[in-house]
Every structure is written in C-alpha cells, then in structure tokens.
Design an enzyme around this catalytic site. Structure first.
Site, mmCIF file in Angstrom:
data_model
loop_
_atom_site.group_PDB
_atom_site.id
_atom_site.type_symbol
_atom_site.label_atom_id
_atom_site.label_comp_id
_atom_site.label_asym_id
_atom_site.label_seq_id
_atom_site.Cartn_x
_atom_site.Cartn_y
_atom_site.Cartn_z
ATOM 1 N N HIS A 156 38.812 46.733 41.515
ATOM 2 C CA HIS A 156 39.889 47.127 42.291
ATOM 3 C C HIS A 156 40.986 47.322 41.580
ATOM 4 O O HIS A 156 41.797 48.270 41.559
ATOM 5 C CB HIS A 156 40.265 45.891 43.586
ATOM 6 C CG HIS A 156 39.444 45.779 44.792
ATOM 7 N ND1 HIS A 156 38.187 46.281 44.550
ATOM 8 C CD2 HIS A 156 39.771 45.854 46.180
ATOM 9 C CE1 HIS A 156 37.862 46.332 45.908
ATOM 10 N NE2 HIS A 156 38.751 45.937 46.785
ATOM 11 N N HIS A 212 39.742 37.119 42.105
ATOM 12 C CA HIS A 212 39.368 37.378 40.719
ATOM 13 C C HIS A 212 40.300 36.514 39.701
ATOM 14 O O HIS A 212 41.354 35.931 40.151
ATOM 15 C CB HIS A 212 39.586 38.645 40.075
ATOM 16 C CG HIS A 212 38.801 39.903 40.627
ATOM 17 N ND1 HIS A 212 37.208 39.836 40.249
ATOM 18 C CD2 HIS A 212 38.811 40.777 41.661
ATOM 19 C CE1 HIS A 212 36.833 41.040 40.962
ATOM 20 N NE2 HIS A 212 37.463 41.462 41.872
#
Length: 252
Positions: A156, A212
């Site tokens: 992303h 993340h």
C-alpha cells in the site's frame, strides 16, 4: 452550469499545483506521513475507526485495484492532453510511459511477494506457536486457512505513493493550457485524477497509522519514490525514452 462549476474547480486546482512547493514537497510528504503515522501507531495514540478495518469501502473498491484506477484515468488524459498540445506521434510516445509505470509496479509488487514468501513461515494461528511446514508460500498457507508471518514490505505504501507521483507528473499539461482552450471532457478527467490523488494520500495516511511496522512502510514508500524518480527525473529527460509531459516552455 455543471461545466462552469467544473471549470471553476479546475482553475482552483491548477492554481494549487502551479505552486512549486506543491510538487517539490509531495515526495517528502509521503516520508513524513510514514514516520509520523508509525510513531502514532506505536504509541497507540490513534483510536480505532472505520478506516482501521481493511474492509472499508475505499480500501476494497479503490486501493485494492489502485493501479487499475490510475491507468483507467491516466490513459485518456495523457492521450487527450498530449495530443491536444503536440501531435498524435507525441501522444503515442507519451503513452508508453504507462507501460513503463506498469512494469515498475509489477516488478516491485512481485518482488515484495517473493521476499515475504522466502522470509516467512506458516502457522496454525497468529499466536505463531504451531508451525505448518508443508506450506512454503503465503498464498498456499492463507488458502488453507492458516496464518503466514514473513517480512511484509508495505505494498500500500508503495503503490499509493508511486501512483500519486506519477499522476502528479502527468497532470502538468493542465497547468499551462489557457482556460479558453480547455473543454469539459479534459476538465472532468483532471478533476477525477485530483480526486484519486486525494484518496491515495488519505489512504496512505490510514496505512501509516493503522497497519505495518515502520520498516515495512519506509521500504514501500522508498520504492514508490525511487520508481518515480528514476523514470521522470532521470530516464525521461533523455532522448530515448517516453519523454516528459509537455512542460511550460513547450506552450506558446
């Protein structure tokens, strides 16, 4: 009436993008968002929200197919704006930049998948107590209903930063077309591209504060910025390349 409203919005956006700092500092903005977002995530200062779920509408219908949205909007915009200013041949040459960008996207994402596969292991659950050695890829592990733990570079962070920077570069022709020579289709495409960039930046921020580890996001963001820099700032200024979009000096 609608055309007049669209034209007015385009004028305001053109004024924004004409400011040198807007385009100069956008790559820096992505790094700052990654760093600040990661600090906020680690400190647990951002409360859970609709966007902390990967099932949110923007993630499912935009980010998951982000490169598709980028290509679908850039293809007609590049063809139209470059032909409008230059020629058929120039527009065709410029369209090859989308092939290059798609190759960059493919190589980076496949590399991320490969790294996650070779560094990971399959577990029965996210407690990571019982290992399932018969699965050696994330896809096979997840398909069997188990949990994969590997070095997960943020796709992303990569695609949202890379797409935004590519769109930023390709929108440059609109900064130098006089309003009298614009038309509704071109204005609508330009508005749509700006909306997509706004969504990408917002979702990039959501990734930074909710998902993340910091190293995953920094590496993903670095790959996005490097892919943009090596093409638009290094290769495209050379003769044998797709070339840059029409720049200010090319408009008379």
């Amino acid at each position: 009436m609608a055309a007049a409203v669209a034209g007015s919005l385009v004028d305001k956006l053109v004024c924004l993008w004409r400011q040198p700092y807007t385009r100069i500092y956008l790559p820096h903005l992505f790094f700052c968002i990654s760093l600040v977002g990661s600090v906020l995530k680690n400190a647990e200062l951002v409360p859970e929200s609709y966007f902390s779920s990967s099932r949110n509408v923007l993630n499912l219908y935009f980010v998951k197919v982000s490169w598709g949205w980028t290509i679908v909007l850039l293809l007609p915009f590049i063809a139209y704006s470059n032909f409008y200013i230059k020629s058929h041949m120039f527009a065709l040459r410029r369209l090859t930049s989308l092939l290059v960008a798609t190759l960059v996207w493919y190589i980076c994402t496949e590399t991320f998948f490969y790294i996650e596969d070779i560094t990971g292991s399959c577990y029965e659950s996210n407690t990571m107590v019982v290992i399932r050695g018969e699965f050696d890829t994330k896809a096979a592990c997840r398909k069997a209903g188990f949990f994969w733990d590997g070095f997960d570079i943020s796709g992303h962070s990569f695609i949202l930063s890379y797409s935004s920077l590519v769109i930023m570069e390709e929108m440059v022709p609109m900064l130098h077309i006089q309003p009298a020579y614009r038309n509704p289709p071109l204005d609508c495409l330009y508005l749509a591209l700006n909306v997509i960039v706004a969504i990408w930046i917002w979702m990039f921020g959501c990734t930074s504060v909710y998902f993340h580890d910091i190293i995953d996001k920094i590496l993903g963001t670095s790959c996005g910025i490097l892919g943009w820099y090596m093409t638009y700032k290094v290769w495209y200024v050379k003769l044998f390349s797709p070339g840059l979009p029409p720049q200010p000096k090319q408009h008379t």
